[in-house]
Scaffold this motif. Sequence first.
Motif, PDB file in Angstrom:
ATOM      1  N   MET A 168      38.615  38.308  45.865  1.00  0.00           N
ATOM      2  CA  MET A 168      37.247  38.767  46.100  1.00  0.00           C
ATOM      3  C   MET A 168      36.887  38.681  47.586  1.00  0.00           C
ATOM      4  O   MET A 168      36.279  39.586  48.143  1.00  0.00           O
ATOM      5  CB  MET A 168      36.308  37.893  45.279  1.00  0.00           C
ATOM      6  CG  MET A 168      34.904  38.374  45.201  1.00  0.00           C
ATOM      7  SD  MET A 168      33.937  37.249  44.199  1.00  0.00           S
ATOM      8  CE  MET A 168      33.424  36.091  45.455  1.00  0.00           C
ATOM      9  N   ARG A 169      37.306  37.587  48.220  1.00  0.00           N
ATOM     10  CA  ARG A 169      36.983  37.429  49.634  1.00  0.00           C
ATOM     11  C   ARG A 169      37.699  38.456  50.487  1.00  0.00           C
ATOM     12  O   ARG A 169      37.163  38.959  51.474  1.00  0.00           O
ATOM     13  CB  ARG A 169      37.336  36.015  50.093  1.00  0.00           C
ATOM     14  CG  ARG A 169      36.550  34.982  49.316  1.00  0.00           C
ATOM     15  CD  ARG A 169      36.037  33.886  50.202  1.00  0.00           C
ATOM     16  NE  ARG A 169      36.906  33.621  51.331  1.00  0.00           N
ATOM     17  CZ  ARG A 169      37.195  32.410  51.767  1.00  0.00           C
ATOM     18  NH1 ARG A 169      36.717  31.368  51.118  1.00  0.00           N
ATOM     19  NH2 ARG A 169      37.935  32.246  52.817  1.00  0.00           N
ATOM     20  N   GLY A 170      38.931  38.773  50.105  1.00  0.00           N
ATOM     21  CA  GLY A 170      39.682  39.766  50.870  1.00  0.00           C
ATOM     22  C   GLY A 170      39.136  41.164  50.655  1.00  0.00           C
ATOM     23  O   GLY A 170      38.979  41.937  51.596  1.00  0.00           O
ATOM     24  N   MET A 171      38.821  41.484  49.399  1.00  0.00           N
ATOM     25  CA  MET A 171      38.426  42.852  49.062  1.00  0.00           C
ATOM     26  C   MET A 171      37.068  43.246  49.641  1.00  0.00           C
ATOM     27  O   MET A 171      36.822  44.400  49.957  1.00  0.00           O
ATOM     28  CB  MET A 171      38.387  43.035  47.540  1.00  0.00           C
ATOM     29  CG  MET A 171      39.725  43.240  46.895  1.00  0.00           C
ATOM     30  SD  MET A 171      40.399  44.889  47.197  1.00  0.00           S
ATOM     31  CE  MET A 171      39.405  45.906  46.109  1.00  0.00           C
ATOM     32  N   ARG A 172      36.140  42.307  49.707  1.00  0.00           N
ATOM     33  CA  ARG A 172      34.759  42.618  50.127  1.00  0.00           C
ATOM     34  C   ARG A 172      34.296  43.909  49.428  1.00  0.00           C
ATOM     35  O   ARG A 172      33.980  44.904  50.048  1.00  0.00           O
ATOM     36  CB  ARG A 172      34.678  42.787  51.658  1.00  0.00           C
ATOM     37  CG  ARG A 172      34.914  41.490  52.421  1.00  0.00           C
ATOM     38  CD  ARG A 172      35.337  41.753  53.858  1.00  0.00           C
ATOM     39  NE  ARG A 172      36.719  42.166  53.910  1.00  0.00           N
ATOM     40  CZ  ARG A 172      37.141  43.317  54.426  1.00  0.00           C
ATOM     41  NH1 ARG A 172      36.298  44.168  54.924  1.00  0.00           N
ATOM     42  NH2 ARG A 172      38.434  43.622  54.418  1.00  0.00           N
ATOM     43  N   HIS A 173      34.273  43.823  48.102  1.00  0.00           N
ATOM     44  CA  HIS A 173      34.090  45.017  47.282  1.00  0.00           C
ATOM     45  C   HIS A 173      32.993  44.714  46.261  1.00  0.00           C
ATOM     46  O   HIS A 173      33.092  43.755  45.504  1.00  0.00           O
ATOM     47  CB  HIS A 173      35.434  45.326  46.601  1.00  0.00           C
ATOM     48  CG  HIS A 173      35.409  46.439  45.623  1.00  0.00           C
ATOM     49  ND1 HIS A 173      35.511  46.243  44.272  1.00  0.00           N
ATOM     50  CD2 HIS A 173      35.299  47.776  45.793  1.00  0.00           C
ATOM     51  CE1 HIS A 173      35.473  47.402  43.648  1.00  0.00           C
ATOM     52  NE2 HIS A 173      35.343  48.342  44.546  1.00  0.00           N
ATOM     53  N   GLY A 174      31.924  45.521  46.277  1.00  0.00           N
ATOM     54  CA  GLY A 174      30.731  45.245  45.469  1.00  0.00           C
ATOM     55  C   GLY A 174      31.012  44.980  44.007  1.00  0.00           C
ATOM     56  O   GLY A 174      30.559  43.971  43.450  1.00  0.00           O
ATOM     57  N   ASP A 175      31.767  45.850  43.361  1.00  0.00           N
ATOM     58  CA  ASP A 175      31.981  45.700  41.920  1.00  0.00           C
ATOM     59  C   ASP A 175      32.800  44.466  41.599  1.00  0.00           C
ATOM     60  O   ASP A 175      32.650  43.856  40.547  1.00  0.00           O
ATOM     61  CB  ASP A 175      32.686  46.940  41.352  1.00  0.00           C
ATOM     62  CG  ASP A 175      31.778  48.156  41.388  1.00  0.00           C
ATOM     63  OD1 ASP A 175      31.060  48.311  42.393  1.00  0.00           O
ATOM     64  OD2 ASP A 175      31.780  48.932  40.426  1.00  0.00           O
ATOM     65  N   THR A 176      33.694  44.102  42.521  1.00  0.00           N
ATOM     66  CA  THR A 176      34.515  42.913  42.306  1.00  0.00           C
ATOM     67  C   THR A 176      33.653  41.659  42.449  1.00  0.00           C
ATOM     68  O   THR A 176      33.760  40.719  41.666  1.00  0.00           O
ATOM     69  CB  THR A 176      35.682  42.891  43.318  1.00  0.00           C
ATOM     70  OG1 THR A 176      36.480  44.059  43.113  1.00  0.00           O
ATOM     71  CG2 THR A 176      36.544  41.674  43.136  1.00  0.00           C
ATOM     72  N   THR A 177      32.769  41.650  43.445  1.00  0.00           N
ATOM     73  CA  THR A 177      31.896  40.506  43.654  1.00  0.00           C
ATOM     74  C   THR A 177      30.886  40.387  42.524  1.00  0.00           C
ATOM     75  O   THR A 177      30.605  39.286  42.040  1.00  0.00           O
ATOM     76  CB  THR A 177      31.172  40.635  45.004  1.00  0.00           C
ATOM     77  OG1 THR A 177      32.140  40.866  46.015  1.00  0.00           O
ATOM     78  CG2 THR A 177      30.392  39.380  45.331  1.00  0.00           C
ATOM     79  N   SER A 178      30.343  41.536  42.075  1.00  0.00           N
ATOM     80  CA  SER A 178      29.291  41.446  41.056  1.00  0.00           C
ATOM     81  C   SER A 178      29.865  40.966  39.719  1.00  0.00           C
ATOM     82  O   SER A 178      29.131  40.432  38.905  1.00  0.00           O
ATOM     83  CB  SER A 178      28.582  42.788  40.894  1.00  0.00           C
ATOM     84  OG  SER A 178      29.447  43.740  40.331  1.00  0.00           O
ATOM     85  N   TRP A 179      31.154  41.113  39.519  1.00  0.00           N
ATOM     86  CA  TRP A 179      31.736  40.571  38.283  1.00  0.00           C
ATOM     87  C   TRP A 179      31.619  39.056  38.280  1.00  0.00           C
ATOM     88  O   TRP A 179      31.266  38.451  37.271  1.00  0.00           O
ATOM     89  CB  TRP A 179      33.200  40.971  38.130  1.00  0.00           C
ATOM     90  CG  TRP A 179      33.764  40.527  36.810  1.00  0.00           C
ATOM     91  CD1 TRP A 179      33.583  41.136  35.596  1.00  0.00           C
ATOM     92  CD2 TRP A 179      34.557  39.365  36.555  1.00  0.00           C
ATOM     93  NE1 TRP A 179      34.219  40.428  34.613  1.00  0.00           N
ATOM     94  CE2 TRP A 179      34.828  39.328  35.169  1.00  0.00           C
ATOM     95  CE3 TRP A 179      35.061  38.341  37.358  1.00  0.00           C
ATOM     96  CZ2 TRP A 179      35.588  38.318  34.573  1.00  0.00           C
ATOM     97  CZ3 TRP A 179      35.813  37.345  36.759  1.00  0.00           C
ATOM     98  CH2 TRP A 179      36.074  37.338  35.387  1.00  0.00           C
ATOM     99  N   LEU A 180      31.875  38.433  39.433  1.00  0.00           N
ATOM    100  CA  LEU A 180      31.741  36.981  39.498  1.00  0.00           C
ATOM    101  C   LEU A 180      30.288  36.596  39.266  1.00  0.00           C
ATOM    102  O   LEU A 180      29.988  35.624  38.570  1.00  0.00           O
ATOM    103  CB  LEU A 180      32.235  36.440  40.843  1.00  0.00           C
ATOM    104  CG  LEU A 180      32.384  34.922  40.809  1.00  0.00           C
ATOM    105  CD1 LEU A 180      33.559  34.523  39.943  1.00  0.00           C
ATOM    106  CD2 LEU A 180      32.541  34.343  42.200  1.00  0.00           C
TER     107      LEU A 180
END
Lengths: 239, 250
Positions: free
Chosen positions: A103-115
């Motif tokens: 998640m930290r590497g991707m800096r990607h909204g959908d990936t972060t919002s899953w957490l």
Amino acid sequence: MPAPVSPGPWPARLDLLQSATGLFLALFMWLHMLFVASILFGTDAMWRVARFFEGYYLFGRSLPWLVSLFVAVVFVLFAVHAGLALRKFPSHWRQHAAYWRHMRGMRHGDTTSWLAQVVTGFGVFFLAPVHLYLMLTHPELIGPYESADRVWSGRMWPLYLLLLLLVEIHAGVGLYRLAVKWLAVGDKARMRLMRLKWGFTVFFIALGLLTLAAYVRLGIEHAPHAGEPYLPTWQRTLS
Amino acid sequence: MTRILDFDILRHNPRDAASVPRLQRYRLAETSGMTLFIALTRIREELDPGVHFDFVCRAAVCGSCAMLINGRPGLACRTLTATLPAHIRLLPLPGFALIADLSVDTGRWMRVMSERLHAWLHVATAVDLDALETRMDPDRAEAVYELDRCIECGCCVAACGTAQMRPDFVGAVGMIKLARFRLDPRDARDDGDFFDLLGDDDGVFGCMSLLGCQDVCPKSLSLQTQIAHLRWAMARRGLAKAGADHGDGI
Ligand code: HEM
Ligand code: SF4
Ligand code: SF4
Ligand code: FES
């Protein structure tokens, strides 16, 4: 090559059930917010809404157990949804670490919002049952004074405040996720969905804060008489 | 103004017992039109002949140069340094066996996935090489061809939080492979057969719709749309199945 072994129908059904319960809960939470916000139109308005759900306007008298029944259904769907969603939680430390690093590497909204969805879901898991149990066991104590007393004198407002934020974030992200999960959306539509999701989340959090403030104010005013039920203005005898 | 670029590159050789993973810094002056492929080649030629990385086509066709570029998967050969900050961190693609430094074995992963998913054409009758091929509707052929553009670079797997947590997850590449054969009129399999391959939590029902795949795929395949279609088709199949298994797997 070994012939494939059929997984059977259950993974498919459980995925559908998780989405269906999530959809029901999220839409119900939005409606629920609108009903509760009736207090903003005055105590009589809220009283009418509360009586409506007790079947008062249908049967001519209040049947609070109708509310209990509905709460029980919501409770069951809530438990089913949570149980199914728990399958998705990272369980091993290795998985936590992998997701976090990713998640930290991707800096990607959908990936972060899953957490965010996992964390808010976990919070709702603990807080919502307190509220659900009260509604299940005391359905008759829903009304302008009754609710305001619970919020203020009953010290429920911190719980409601937290629940409001957690549920609105969770439901907003969840509905967005449902859309991208089941519907073909192009990149443009996805952007629009994302904006729509934020719009709804902000609207319902704002409405929720206003509503909670209204109950708190009413609760403070009514604190000296906490426990006394509300009578609509037209049923009060002049004293 | 030419920028001075700092590259932090992961160095590690798993077959050398003494090797410890570490980031090593290389400094280059940026040139116009510089891609990461050009930069890495210059690093190898001018600074350190020992750096491992893979390239074949240099044109986003072979899929061998995928790596983590400042945390996001992408093809080094088509990433311009001008689109990146002056400090560039390059790591090997996660989720695949490390060969050395930036070089990973995506081939082995793709082979295991293909064999598990039976990702090849299943024809019902033996092909007669002397006969004319059966005609295919041009739109259908176009749709099949569109999905065939996947270069198996592995970016979608490295961009997928699900795949990072659950190594058995087939990833977007696995799902679109089967979507491709599902579209192909020559393939004799029906949704029941695809269900047996994809209808569980390592397949389409494991996908949590994080859409990292969609957002990094260097070939801009419509992964979200394909996965959503498959999910519907497989869910319908799962509902219809009612426990009664069909047994005509090919
Ligand atoms: C017990 C508390 C809850 C927990 C632990 C929980 C957890 C989760 C998790 C982890 C997901 C993601 C699942 C996935 O990505 O496939 C999810 C999805 C969802 N949740 Fe919850 N949730 C809870 C309660 C709620 C409530 C109260 C609502 C309604 C406001 C709700 C609405 C949704 C929706 C709409 C989805 C999307 C469904 C899907 O992706 O299939 N959840 N939930
Ligand atoms: S789907 Fe896209 S990202 Fe995934 S392997 Fe194929 S080309 Fe690469
Ligand atoms: S949508 Fe998300 S979970 Fe599904 S394959 Fe793509 S990145 Fe992975
Ligand atoms: S070198 Fe072939 S895709 Fe980059």
